[in-house]
Design a protein around this motif. Sequence first.
Motif, mmCIF file in Angstrom:
data_model
loop_
_atom_site.group_PDB
_atom_site.id
_atom_site.type_symbol
_atom_site.label_atom_id
_atom_site.label_comp_id
_atom_site.label_asym_id
_atom_site.label_seq_id
_atom_site.Cartn_x
_atom_site.Cartn_y
_atom_site.Cartn_z
ATOM 1 N N SER A 28 34.165 30.747 26.262
ATOM 2 C CA SER A 28 35.481 30.619 25.635
ATOM 3 C C SER A 28 35.568 31.440 24.349
ATOM 4 O O SER A 28 36.562 32.106 24.086
ATOM 5 N N ASN A 67 35.706 35.153 24.766
ATOM 6 C CA ASN A 67 37.062 35.568 25.125
ATOM 7 C C ASN A 67 37.943 35.732 23.893
ATOM 8 O O ASN A 67 38.938 36.452 23.924
ATOM 9 N N ASN A 68 37.583 35.067 22.785
ATOM 10 C CA ASN A 68 38.350 35.161 21.537
ATOM 11 C C ASN A 68 37.735 36.160 20.552
ATOM 12 O O ASN A 68 38.145 36.214 19.398
ATOM 13 N N SER A 101 36.966 40.128 19.803
ATOM 14 C CA SER A 101 37.399 41.463 20.219
ATOM 15 C C SER A 101 36.247 42.355 20.660
ATOM 16 O O SER A 101 36.443 43.308 21.424
ATOM 17 N N ASP A 153 34.639 42.526 25.976
ATOM 18 C CA ASP A 153 35.654 42.749 27.001
ATOM 19 C C ASP A 153 35.107 42.190 28.302
ATOM 20 O O ASP A 153 34.246 42.802 28.950
ATOM 21 N N LEU A 154 35.572 41.009 28.677
ATOM 22 C CA LEU A 154 34.998 40.320 29.823
ATOM 23 C C LEU A 154 35.237 41.037 31.142
ATOM 24 O O LEU A 154 34.516 40.823 32.107
ATOM 25 N N ALA A 211 39.359 37.217 31.411
ATOM 26 C CA ALA A 211 39.916 36.735 30.149
ATOM 27 C C ALA A 211 41.216 35.958 30.358
ATOM 28 O O ALA A 211 41.718 35.326 29.429
ATOM 29 N N GLU A 212 41.751 35.995 31.570
ATOM 30 C CA GLU A 212 43.013 35.323 31.870
ATOM 31 C C GLU A 212 42.799 34.229 32.913
ATOM 32 O O GLU A 212 41.855 34.294 33.699
ATOM 33 N N PRO A 248 40.401 30.572 30.661
ATOM 34 C CA PRO A 248 39.990 31.882 31.182
ATOM 35 C C PRO A 248 39.267 31.771 32.524
ATOM 36 O O PRO A 248 38.505 30.824 32.759
#
Length: 256
Positions: free
Chosen positions: A149, A152-153, A155, A158-159, A168-169, A216
């Motif tokens: 998690s 994902n927060n 920068s 980049d997953l 990430a979505e 995510p």
Amino acid sequence: MKKRLWIILSLVSVVLLLSGCTEFDQPISSESEGFWNEFIVWPLVSVIKYFAELLGTYAFGIIVVTIIIRLCILPLTIKQIKSSKKMQEVQPQMKELQAKYSSKDAVTQQKYQQEMMALMSSSGVNPLAGCLPVLVQMPILIGFYHAISRMNNTSAFDLGTFLVFPLAEPSIVLAVLAGLIQFVVLRTGPAVDNPQMKIMMYIMPFMIIGFGIVLPAALSLYWVVGNIISVIQNLAIYKPWNKNKTEATTTGGAKK
């Protein structure tokens, strides 16, 4: 004693969960301070990053680390499952003792406790055997959840994607898949024979689907892989096909 221990375990679990929830939506880095960040979350993030760089994608990194974690706690998980299985096997005898010593006076309850302990001792059942595995697994599993998690927060991470799903979505497909496999986990485990746990077969999958729809897709991927491993564990330990054969034989004999 048992009730007191479960209260302690519950409090410890809440503390562990809250220790990560305070920074749940914050970025994570090697500079993050605090025991939870330095010794649990960041090490997990580092391992995921290492395998992601080695294998080319964060999806493969998450899958490999999930497998490694499950393998590391496998002995404890097996011990916990076997303890639950043994406890389930002596449930009929336990119910008989409860009916025999239904009176609530002190003398009757003392006899009930003595016979209950004798039953568990003769059956090799330790009601506390499942507590330690749960306690050990809790910080690892919650830490892995928070690692994904917080990556994902951040920068710097980049997953990327898994197949066609951006990690990430949220992904409805992965969420539903995770929920369905969770149903199989419960269907092949001890819950299927326990009326009190049977409700979990219908609640847990929907809970996972609900969380997966808003969180995510990396977390849904973690649940999918972890649940697949749990299904394999259940099949190896419980062997549900043997149970089906036994039930079929019993039913056939009853009809005759």
